[in-house]
Design a protein around this motif. Structure first.
Motif, PDB file in Angstrom:
ATOM      1  N   ARG A   1      49.521 116.379  56.927  1.00  0.00           N
ATOM      2  CA  ARG A   1      49.761 115.132  57.653  1.00  0.00           C
ATOM      3  C   ARG A   1      50.005 115.432  59.129  1.00  0.00           C
ATOM      4  NH1 ARG A   1      54.253 111.800  54.646  1.00  0.00           N
ATOM      5  NH2 ARG A   1      53.686 110.267  56.197  1.00  0.00           N
ATOM      6  N   ALA A   2      49.462 114.574  59.987  1.00  0.00           N
ATOM      7  CA  ALA A   2      49.641 114.703  61.428  1.00  0.00           C
ATOM      8  C   ALA A   2      50.646 113.659  61.901  1.00  0.00           C
ATOM      9  CB  ALA A   2      48.306 114.521  62.126  1.00  0.00           C
ATOM     10  N   ILE A   3      50.893 113.633  63.203  1.00  0.00           N
ATOM     11  CA  ILE A   3      51.874 112.711  63.768  1.00  0.00           C
ATOM     12  C   ILE A   3      51.523 111.265  63.449  1.00  0.00           C
ATOM     13  CG2 ILE A   3      52.839 111.819  65.924  1.00  0.00           C
ATOM     14  CD1 ILE A   3      52.499 114.601  67.099  1.00  0.00           C
ATOM     15  N   HIS A   4      50.251 110.903  63.622  1.00  0.00           N
ATOM     16  CA  HIS A   4      49.861 109.510  63.389  1.00  0.00           C
ATOM     17  C   HIS A   4      49.987 109.118  61.926  1.00  0.00           C
ATOM     18  CE1 HIS A   4      46.180 111.989  63.368  1.00  0.00           C
ATOM     19  NE2 HIS A   4      45.876 111.276  62.311  1.00  0.00           N
ATOM     20  N   ASP A   5      49.890 110.068  61.019  1.00  0.00           N
ATOM     21  CA  ASP A   5      50.102 109.776  59.594  1.00  0.00           C
ATOM     22  C   ASP A   5      51.558 109.400  59.328  1.00  0.00           C
ATOM     23  OD1 ASP A   5      47.459 110.258  58.692  1.00  0.00           O
ATOM     24  OD2 ASP A   5      47.832 112.406  58.817  1.00  0.00           O
ATOM     25  N   PHE A   6      52.485 110.084  59.966  1.00  0.00           N
ATOM     26  CA  PHE A   6      53.902 109.766  59.801  1.00  0.00           C
ATOM     27  C   PHE A   6      54.236 108.409  60.390  1.00  0.00           C
ATOM     28  CE2 PHE A   6      54.174 114.379  59.295  1.00  0.00           C
ATOM     29  CZ  PHE A   6      54.975 114.449  58.175  1.00  0.00           C
ATOM     30  N   ILE A   7      53.710 108.123  61.574  1.00  0.00           N
ATOM     31  CA  ILE A   7      54.008 106.860  62.233  1.00  0.00           C
ATOM     32  C   ILE A   7      53.411 105.685  61.465  1.00  0.00           C
ATOM     33  CG2 ILE A   7      53.623 105.492  64.320  1.00  0.00           C
ATOM     34  CD1 ILE A   7      53.740 108.163  65.867  1.00  0.00           C
ATOM     35  N   ALA A   8      52.162 105.826  61.009  1.00  0.00           N
ATOM     36  CA  ALA A   8      51.486 104.734  60.297  1.00  0.00           C
ATOM     37  C   ALA A   8      51.886 104.671  58.826  1.00  0.00           C
ATOM     38  CB  ALA A   8      49.974 104.887  60.415  1.00  0.00           C
ATOM     39  N   GLY A   9      52.550 105.699  58.316  1.00  0.00           N
ATOM     40  CA  GLY A   9      52.967 105.693  56.906  1.00  0.00           C
ATOM     41  C   GLY A   9      51.845 106.018  55.939  1.00  0.00           C
ATOM     42  N   THR A  10      50.804 106.691  56.417  1.00  0.00           N
ATOM     43  CA  THR A  10      49.691 107.047  55.533  1.00  0.00           C
ATOM     44  C   THR A  10      49.902 108.446  54.963  1.00  0.00           C
ATOM     45  OG1 THR A  10      48.412 107.907  57.408  1.00  0.00           O
ATOM     46  CG2 THR A  10      48.044 105.623  56.784  1.00  0.00           C
ATOM     47  N   GLU A  11      49.119 108.768  53.949  1.00  0.00           N
ATOM     48  CA  GLU A  11      49.200 110.095  53.359  1.00  0.00           C
ATOM     49  C   GLU A  11      47.788 110.634  53.142  1.00  0.00           C
ATOM     50  OE1 GLU A  11      49.587 109.728  48.663  1.00  0.00           O
ATOM     51  OE2 GLU A  11      51.277 108.827  49.711  1.00  0.00           O
ATOM     52  N   VAL A  12      47.681 111.944  53.087  1.00  0.00           N
ATOM     53  CA  VAL A  12      46.389 112.596  52.873  1.00  0.00           C
ATOM     54  C   VAL A  12      46.162 112.704  51.379  1.00  0.00           C
ATOM     55  CG1 VAL A  12      45.078 114.707  53.258  1.00  0.00           C
ATOM     56  CG2 VAL A  12      46.654 113.881  55.016  1.00  0.00           C
ATOM     57  N   VAL A  13      45.006 112.231  50.924  1.00  0.00           N
ATOM     58  CA  VAL A  13      44.660 112.252  49.506  1.00  0.00           C
ATOM     59  C   VAL A  13      43.410 113.089  49.326  1.00  0.00           C
ATOM     60  CG1 VAL A  13      44.033 110.837  47.520  1.00  0.00           C
ATOM     61  CG2 VAL A  13      45.638 109.953  49.203  1.00  0.00           C
ATOM     62  N   TRP A  14      43.447 113.993  48.372  1.00  0.00           N
ATOM     63  CA  TRP A  14      42.304 114.859  48.083  1.00  0.00           C
ATOM     64  C   TRP A  14      41.620 114.396  46.822  1.00  0.00           C
ATOM     65  CZ3 TRP A  14      40.974 118.470  51.590  1.00  0.00           C
ATOM     66  CH2 TRP A  14      41.914 118.803  52.532  1.00  0.00           C
ATOM     67  N   ASP A  15      40.303 114.255  46.845  1.00  0.00           N
ATOM     68  CA  ASP A  15      39.517 113.906  45.660  1.00  0.00           C
ATOM     69  C   ASP A  15      39.072 115.142  44.935  1.00  0.00           C
ATOM     70  OD1 ASP A  15      39.709 111.211  45.761  1.00  0.00           O
ATOM     71  OD2 ASP A  15      37.805 110.921  46.796  1.00  0.00           O
TER      72      ASP A  15
END
Length: 48
Positions: free
Chosen positions: A34-48
């Motif tokens: 996760r990068a800075i913008h992921d923390f701010i936007a509340g998103t998460e990295v998902v792997w398929d």
């Protein structure tokens, strides 16, 4: 997704590009990629 893109654009613009360097380092080092913008936007990295 739009929030994430807008937040990343504003963050990188406000920090004159240094936020991008920090985000790249975070993605390289963090286990969850996760990068800075992921923390701010509340998103998460998902792997398929």
């Amino acid at each position: 997704m739009l929030l994430r893109v807008v937040v990343a654009g504003l963050l990188y613009f406000i920090t004159f590009g240094s936020g991008f360097i920090v985000s790249v380092i975070m993605v390289a080092v963090r286990e969850d990629k996760r990068a800075i913008h992921d923390f701010i936007a509340g998103t998460e990295v998902v792997w398929d």
